[in-house]
Design a protein around this motif. Structure first.
Motif, short mmCIF file in Angstrom:
data_model
loop_
_atom_site.label_atom_id
_atom_site.label_comp_id
_atom_site.label_asym_id
_atom_site.label_seq_id
_atom_site.Cartn_x
_atom_site.Cartn_y
_atom_site.Cartn_z
N THR A 50 0.83 -1.21 0.00
CA THR A 50 0.00 0.00 0.00
C THR A 50 0.87 1.26 0.00
O THR A 50 0.61 2.21 -0.75
CB THR A 50 -0.92 0.00 1.23
N GLU A 51 1.91 1.26 0.82
CA GLU A 51 2.78 2.43 0.92
C GLU A 51 3.55 2.66 -0.39
O GLU A 51 3.74 3.80 -0.81
CB GLU A 51 3.75 2.28 2.09
N LEU A 52 3.98 1.58 -1.03
CA LEU A 52 4.76 1.70 -2.27
C LEU A 52 3.86 1.81 -3.51
O LEU A 52 4.37 2.05 -4.62
CB LEU A 52 5.70 0.50 -2.42
N LYS A 53 2.56 1.56 -3.29
CA LYS A 53 1.58 1.65 -4.39
C LYS A 53 1.91 0.71 -5.54
O LYS A 53 1.81 1.07 -6.73
CB LYS A 53 1.48 3.09 -4.91
N THR A 54 2.32 -0.51 -5.18
CA THR A 54 2.62 -1.51 -6.19
C THR A 54 2.51 -2.90 -5.59
O THR A 54 2.61 -3.08 -4.38
CB THR A 54 4.03 -1.30 -6.77
N SER A 55 2.32 -3.90 -6.46
CA SER A 55 2.24 -5.28 -6.02
C SER A 55 3.63 -5.88 -5.96
O SER A 55 4.44 -5.73 -6.89
CB SER A 55 1.35 -6.09 -6.98
N LEU A 56 3.93 -6.55 -4.86
CA LEU A 56 5.24 -7.17 -4.68
C LEU A 56 5.20 -8.68 -4.76
O LEU A 56 6.18 -9.33 -5.16
CB LEU A 56 5.83 -6.76 -3.32
N LEU A 57 4.06 -9.26 -4.37
CA LEU A 57 3.87 -10.71 -4.35
C LEU A 57 2.55 -11.06 -5.01
O LEU A 57 1.56 -10.33 -4.89
CB LEU A 57 3.87 -11.24 -2.90
N VAL A 58 2.54 -12.21 -5.70
CA VAL A 58 1.28 -12.75 -6.25
C VAL A 58 1.22 -14.22 -5.88
O VAL A 58 2.25 -14.89 -5.74
CB VAL A 58 1.23 -12.58 -7.79
N ARG A 59 -0.01 -14.68 -5.67
CA ARG A 59 -0.16 -16.09 -5.30
C ARG A 59 0.13 -16.96 -6.51
O ARG A 59 -0.31 -16.69 -7.63
CB ARG A 59 -1.58 -16.34 -4.78
N GLN A 60 0.86 -18.06 -6.24
CA GLN A 60 1.20 -19.02 -7.29
C GLN A 60 1.09 -20.42 -6.71
O GLN A 60 1.96 -20.87 -5.98
CB GLN A 60 2.61 -18.76 -7.83
N GLY A 61 -0.03 -21.09 -7.05
CA GLY A 61 -0.29 -22.38 -6.43
C GLY A 61 -0.50 -22.23 -4.94
O GLY A 61 -1.29 -21.39 -4.48
N ARG A 62 0.28 -23.00 -4.17
CA ARG A 62 0.17 -22.91 -2.71
C ARG A 62 1.16 -21.89 -2.13
O ARG A 62 1.16 -21.63 -0.94
CB ARG A 62 0.44 -24.27 -2.08
N GLY A 63 2.01 -21.37 -2.96
CA GLY A 63 3.00 -20.43 -2.47
C GLY A 63 2.81 -19.04 -3.02
O GLY A 63 1.74 -18.68 -3.53
N MET A 64 3.87 -18.24 -2.91
CA MET A 64 3.84 -16.87 -3.39
C MET A 64 4.99 -16.67 -4.37
O MET A 64 6.06 -17.26 -4.23
CB MET A 64 3.99 -15.89 -2.22
N ALA A 65 4.74 -15.84 -5.38
CA ALA A 65 5.77 -15.52 -6.36
C ALA A 65 6.00 -14.02 -6.36
O ALA A 65 5.09 -13.23 -6.11
CB ALA A 65 5.35 -15.99 -7.75
N LEU A 66 7.23 -13.63 -6.62
CA LEU A 66 7.59 -12.22 -6.65
C LEU A 66 7.25 -11.61 -8.00
O LEU A 66 7.46 -12.23 -9.05
CB LEU A 66 9.09 -12.05 -6.40
N THR A 67 6.72 -10.40 -7.95
CA THR A 67 6.58 -9.63 -9.19
C THR A 67 7.96 -9.12 -9.59
O THR A 67 8.92 -9.23 -8.83
CB THR A 67 5.63 -8.46 -8.98
N ASP A 68 8.06 -8.54 -10.77
CA ASP A 68 9.35 -7.99 -11.18
C ASP A 68 9.83 -6.91 -10.21
O ASP A 68 11.01 -6.84 -9.86
CB ASP A 68 9.24 -7.40 -12.59
N VAL A 69 8.89 -6.05 -9.80
CA VAL A 69 9.25 -5.02 -8.81
C VAL A 69 9.66 -5.66 -7.49
O VAL A 69 10.63 -5.24 -6.85
CB VAL A 69 8.07 -4.05 -8.60
N GLY A 70 8.93 -6.72 -7.12
CA GLY A 70 9.25 -7.42 -5.88
C GLY A 70 10.63 -8.04 -5.90
O GLY A 70 11.36 -8.02 -4.90
N LYS A 71 11.02 -8.59 -7.08
CA LYS A 71 12.35 -9.18 -7.19
C LYS A 71 13.44 -8.13 -6.99
O LYS A 71 14.44 -8.38 -6.30
CB LYS A 71 12.52 -9.83 -8.56
N ARG A 72 13.24 -6.96 -7.61
CA ARG A 72 14.27 -5.91 -7.48
C ARG A 72 14.37 -5.43 -6.03
O ARG A 72 15.46 -5.21 -5.51
CB ARG A 72 13.95 -4.75 -8.42
N LEU A 73 13.20 -5.24 -5.39
CA LEU A 73 13.22 -4.76 -4.00
C LEU A 73 13.82 -5.82 -3.08
O LEU A 73 14.63 -5.50 -2.19
CB LEU A 73 11.81 -4.40 -3.54
#
Length: 290
Positions: A47-70
């Motif tokens: 919310t503070e960064l105004k972007t998505s960092l993680l998305v659900r992938q199956g039973r786990g979580m996957a990083l978005t491109d922005v999430g990977k860089r951060l």
């Protein structure tokens, strides 16, 4: 650095841990918090960064491109912080434990006992710092000090070590066959005191010694005082613990003793957690006093 631009460190740590471990549950176990707390931190950060960092992938979580860089940047940053902390800790562990004491205490009480410490703890390096001045323990990186007083130093934790006794002492050659029951029985004998400690002289005068008709000298150090006393030149008042060995050996005669309330030697250190090595030294000092 503008700290307002940096989100909560707790939220950044939670996100970095999720990115590294691959799930909220694993991150929660790693940080010893609840799954819900991790999820809330990540949502707050997004919310503070105004972007998505993680998305659900199956039973786990996957990083978005922005999430990977951060996540990569945070990993590097936290590694840098950890390395800095390890360097500081290693330096603190490598340097000797600093113990501040007065020269009198070091010479008369500490050093005669210190072979025992070196024998029991040969791997603990120690720097004994004799000083008549009251040092700033935090500023001067002193781990422990032994101070004489009432134990009421602001900002310091004080543990009683030795209760203060004043003992009037003189050499047998000076005392002779006098029967000493009070200060009046010491009339005509000369005295010597350490300049820095006025309490002893005040006690002697308050106890009835005729100061106007008594020779009294002051010198700079306790060592100078005791040199004159041992040679039979003067009487003095000393902390009992400083002269107990010579009294037991018959080199000095104990004439009178006085114990002021709460006055004594205290182990002092800044409030907070002591290092393990400083705890060992503190425990050893207390054991020696017992």
């Amino acid at each position: 650095m503008n700290w307002r631009e940096i989100p909560s460190l707790a939220a950044l740590r939670a996100f970095e841990t999720v990115a590294r471990t691959g799930s909220h549950s694993a991150a929660a176990r790693d940080l010893n918090v609840t799954h819900a707390a991790i999820a809330q931190h990540v949502r707050t950060l997004e919310t503070e960064l105004k972007t998505s960092l993680l998305v659900r992938q199956g039973r786990g979580m996957a990083l978005t491109d922005v999430g990977k860089r951060l996540a990569a940047a945070l990993g590097d940053g936290f590694d840098l912080i950890l390395n800095g902390i390890r360097e500081v800790t290693a330096e603190a562990e490598a340097r000797p434990i600093a113990l501040s004491v007065t020269p009198n205490f070091a010479e008369s009480w500490l050093m005669p006992r210190f072979t025992d410490f070196w024998t029991k703890h040969p791997k603990i390096a120690l720097s004994i710092q004799p000083n008549m001045q009251v040092v700033d323990l935090r500023r001067d990186q002193v781990d422990l000090a032994v101070r004489y007083g009432l134990g009421d130093w602001p900002g310091l934790e004080a543990t009683p070590l030795i209760a203060a006794d004043y003992t009037v002492v003189g050499a047998p050659s000076l005392i002779g066959d006098r029967n000493v029951e009070g200060f009046s029985d010491l009339e005509g004998l000369p005295w010597i005191f350490e300049t820095a400690h006025k309490e002893a002289r005040r006690w002697v005068i308050a106890s009835g010694l005729d100061a106007e008709n008594t020779v009294m000298h002051e010198v700079a150090t306790f060592g100078m005082v005791m040199g004159a006393v041992r040679n039979g030149q003067r009487l003095t008042v000393a902390a009992s613990t400083m002269v107990e060995a010579e009294i037991a050996q018959g080199k000095l005669v104990a004439l009178m003793r006085h114990r002021p309330a709460n006055l004594g030697y205290y182990i002092v250190h800044p409030k907070g957690v002591l290092s393990p090595r400083a705890k060992v030294l503190k425990a050893w000092l207390k054991a020696q006093a017992r």
